[in-house]
Write an enzyme that holds these catalytic residues in place. Structure first.
Site, mmCIF file in Angstrom:
data_model
loop_
_atom_site.group_PDB
_atom_site.id
_atom_site.type_symbol
_atom_site.label_atom_id
_atom_site.label_comp_id
_atom_site.label_asym_id
_atom_site.label_seq_id
_atom_site.Cartn_x
_atom_site.Cartn_y
_atom_site.Cartn_z
ATOM 1 N N ASP A 114 17.187 -59.693 -8.450
ATOM 2 C CA ASP A 114 17.469 -59.483 -7.035
ATOM 3 C C ASP A 114 18.603 -60.435 -6.655
ATOM 4 O OD1 ASP A 114 17.504 -59.487 -4.254
ATOM 5 O OD2 ASP A 114 15.324 -59.296 -4.094
ATOM 6 N N ASN A 121 25.741 -64.913 -2.125
ATOM 7 C CA ASN A 121 25.552 -65.317 -3.523
ATOM 8 C C ASN A 121 26.641 -64.736 -4.429
ATOM 9 O OD1 ASN A 121 23.262 -66.780 -2.925
ATOM 10 N ND2 ASN A 121 21.838 -65.118 -3.422
ATOM 11 N N GLY A 167 29.790 -66.558 -3.860
ATOM 12 C CA GLY A 167 29.707 -67.887 -4.478
ATOM 13 C C GLY A 167 29.985 -67.807 -5.970
ATOM 14 N N ALA A 202 31.596 -53.459 -1.639
ATOM 15 C CA ALA A 202 31.331 -52.070 -1.251
ATOM 16 C C ALA A 202 30.840 -52.086 0.187
ATOM 17 C CB ALA A 202 30.270 -51.464 -2.173
ATOM 18 N N TYR A 206 21.476 -51.821 8.418
ATOM 19 C CA TYR A 206 22.504 -51.514 7.409
ATOM 20 C C TYR A 206 23.901 -51.806 7.965
ATOM 21 C CZ TYR A 206 25.025 -48.762 3.851
ATOM 22 O OH TYR A 206 25.863 -48.349 2.848
ATOM 23 N N LYS A 210 26.420 -54.854 6.653
ATOM 24 C CA LYS A 210 27.733 -54.595 6.042
ATOM 25 C C LYS A 210 28.858 -55.222 6.872
ATOM 26 C CE LYS A 210 26.715 -52.095 2.339
ATOM 27 N NZ LYS A 210 27.050 -52.516 0.966
ATOM 28 N N THR A 255 29.388 -39.895 0.063
ATOM 29 C CA THR A 255 29.722 -39.552 -1.323
ATOM 30 C C THR A 255 28.524 -38.843 -1.952
ATOM 31 O OG1 THR A 255 31.095 -41.529 -1.426
ATOM 32 C CG2 THR A 255 30.517 -40.516 -3.525
ATOM 33 N N ARG A 291 19.383 -38.266 1.552
ATOM 34 C CA ARG A 291 20.729 -37.982 2.048
ATOM 35 C C ARG A 291 20.924 -36.470 2.128
ATOM 36 N NH1 ARG A 291 24.359 -42.813 -0.502
ATOM 37 N NH2 ARG A 291 22.886 -42.817 -2.205
HETATM 38 N N1 UDP Z 1 20.790 -34.471 7.867
HETATM 39 C C1 UDP Z 1 20.219 -33.217 8.097
HETATM 40 N N2 UDP Z 1 19.129 -32.864 7.368
HETATM 41 C C2 UDP Z 1 18.577 -33.653 6.417
HETATM 42 C C3 UDP Z 1 19.167 -34.921 6.169
HETATM 43 C C4 UDP Z 1 20.265 -35.297 6.912
HETATM 44 O O1 UDP Z 1 20.696 -32.438 8.943
HETATM 45 O O2 UDP Z 1 17.575 -33.253 5.803
HETATM 46 C C5 UDP Z 1 21.965 -34.875 8.651
HETATM 47 C C6 UDP Z 1 21.836 -36.228 9.335
HETATM 48 O O3 UDP Z 1 21.188 -36.095 10.593
HETATM 49 C C7 UDP Z 1 23.285 -36.639 9.466
HETATM 50 C C8 UDP Z 1 23.947 -36.006 8.243
HETATM 51 O O4 UDP Z 1 23.049 -35.026 7.772
HETATM 52 O O5 UDP Z 1 23.856 -36.108 10.637
HETATM 53 C C9 UDP Z 1 24.244 -36.995 7.123
HETATM 54 O O6 UDP Z 1 23.047 -37.694 6.836
HETATM 55 P P1 UDP Z 1 22.903 -38.672 5.589
HETATM 56 O O7 UDP Z 1 21.514 -39.208 5.650
HETATM 57 O O8 UDP Z 1 23.291 -37.979 4.343
HETATM 58 O O9 UDP Z 1 23.973 -39.831 5.792
HETATM 59 P P2 UDP Z 1 24.634 -40.598 7.021
HETATM 60 O O10 UDP Z 1 26.046 -40.137 7.028
HETATM 61 O O11 UDP Z 1 23.926 -40.237 8.305
HETATM 62 O O12 UDP Z 1 24.485 -42.017 6.669
#
Ligand code: UDP
Length: 311
Positions: free
Chosen positions: A57, A100, A103, A115, A146, A150, A176, A187
């Site tokens: 970690d 870290n 460093g 990233a 998040y 970042k 991506t 995603r």
């Molecule tokens: N989204 C959706 N259905 C799903 C998952 C995601 O319509 O089952 C939509 C989500 O609301 C967002 C977009 O897809 O508007 C991209 O979501 P993701 O979680 O891939 O990444 P984000 O760009 O939001 O970090």
């Protein structure tokens, strides 16, 4: 040949970077705590020359014996369902983990590559997003863990550059997709493809008019490496500017999976950005890089990979 440390080396992007850099004869030390990374992403590399895996970690004290030329800091949950489930670890890896990793780079005299993410722009009021835009982030919302981690990571990286003279690169990575995404990572691309391949309804959140711009992983990795080998110290967008609504994405998914999956409309998540598209002119002017893989081609390859995973 460089000796390169990749944090998050067993993750989606980290493991593709391991492959690309090993192919160019570099030596890789991949570090991952396997919270969202997977051994399956790197098992073909374990035991090969020039590759070492360390399970750790990076929020704990980080040390790598020997010379290090480059530190690529890719460790972090990156899917909304992951970072909503583990918000404190997400904040820790973006803050303590980045500290870290910086460093380590400072001590070794290594180049440091962060990233970062398009999420630093939040729900953007400037479209498409240029690197000069400061963003519109809700720091106390559910995505804040998040986004703010970042943003802190970028600030810490710039401070190490200014105060300690560390040679830095910062990539703001836009959405991506491609092989090695976890089928259940939540995603949108992996979710829609997995649902359609299983002949289940496609879950579109909200009315599906929100947009994202999707980059195929091979293009993204080329963009990352173009930035890494450039001499530009500062944030640079990396992504594919081809912008689609989620309903358009669902249609292309139906096309490449040859399924007529119905759409199941569900509630829009809190603070879901309404639109997102990178202005990539900076990276193109620095390096000549542009993405070349279209959505149909990239989704077809990804669907084949996910289908094999699901089997
Ligand atoms: N989204 C959706 N259905 C799903 C998952 C995601 O319509 O089952 C939509 C989500 O609301 C967002 C977009 O897809 O508007 C991209 O979501 P993701 O979680 O891939 O990444 P984000 O760009 O939001 O970090």
């Amino acid at each position: 040949m460089s000796r390169i440390v990749i944090t998050g080396g067993a993750g989606f992007l980290g493991s593709h970077l391991c492959d690309a850099l090993l192919a160019d004869d570099h030596e890789i030390v991949a570090i991952d705590n396997l919270v969202t990374g997977r051994v399956g992403n790197i098992e073909h590399l374990v035991g090969t020359d020039n590759f070492q895996f360390v399970r750790q970690d990076v929020t704990d004290y980080l040390w790598v014996p020997g010379d290090v030329d480059i530190v690529l800091h890719f460790a972090s949950p990156a899917s909304p369902i992951d970072y909503l489930e583990i918000p404190i670890q997400t904040l820790k890896v973006g803050s303590l983990g980045t500290h870290n990793a910086l460093g380590l780079a400072k001590d070794k005299g290594a180049r440091f590559f962060l990233a970062s993410t398009s999420e630093v722009y939040g729900d953007p009021e400037v479209h498409p997003q240029t690197e000069g835009y400061w963003g519109n982030v809700n720091p106390v919302g559910v995505r804040g863990c998040y986004d703010e981690a970042k943003r802190f990571a970028e600030a810490m990286t710039m401070a190490y550059h200014r105060v300690h003279g560390v040679d830095i690169r910062i990539a703001r990575i836009f959405n991506t997709y491609g092989p090695r995404m976890r089928p259940n990572d939540g995603r949108v691309v992996s979710t829609f493809l997995t649902q359609s391949l299983s002949s289940k309804p496609i879950t579109v959140f909200g009315d599906g008019t929100q947009t994202r711009s999707f980059c195929y992983v091979d293009d993204l990795i080329e963009g990352i490496l173009a930035l890494l080998w450039s001499d530009h110290a500062g944030p640079v967008n990396v992504g594919n500017p081809a912008e689609h609504t989620m309903l358009e994405l669902a249609e292309v998914v139906q096309q490449v999976t040859h399924r007529d999956s119905p759409i199941d409309y569900q509630g829009l998540p809190v603070d879901d950005p309404t639109r997102r598209r990178p202005d990539i002119s900076l990276l193109t002017s620095i390096s000549g890089w542009t993405p070349s893989t279209g959505l149909v081609e990239g989704l077809t390859t990804t669907a084949q990979w996910l289908e094999a995973e699901m089997d």
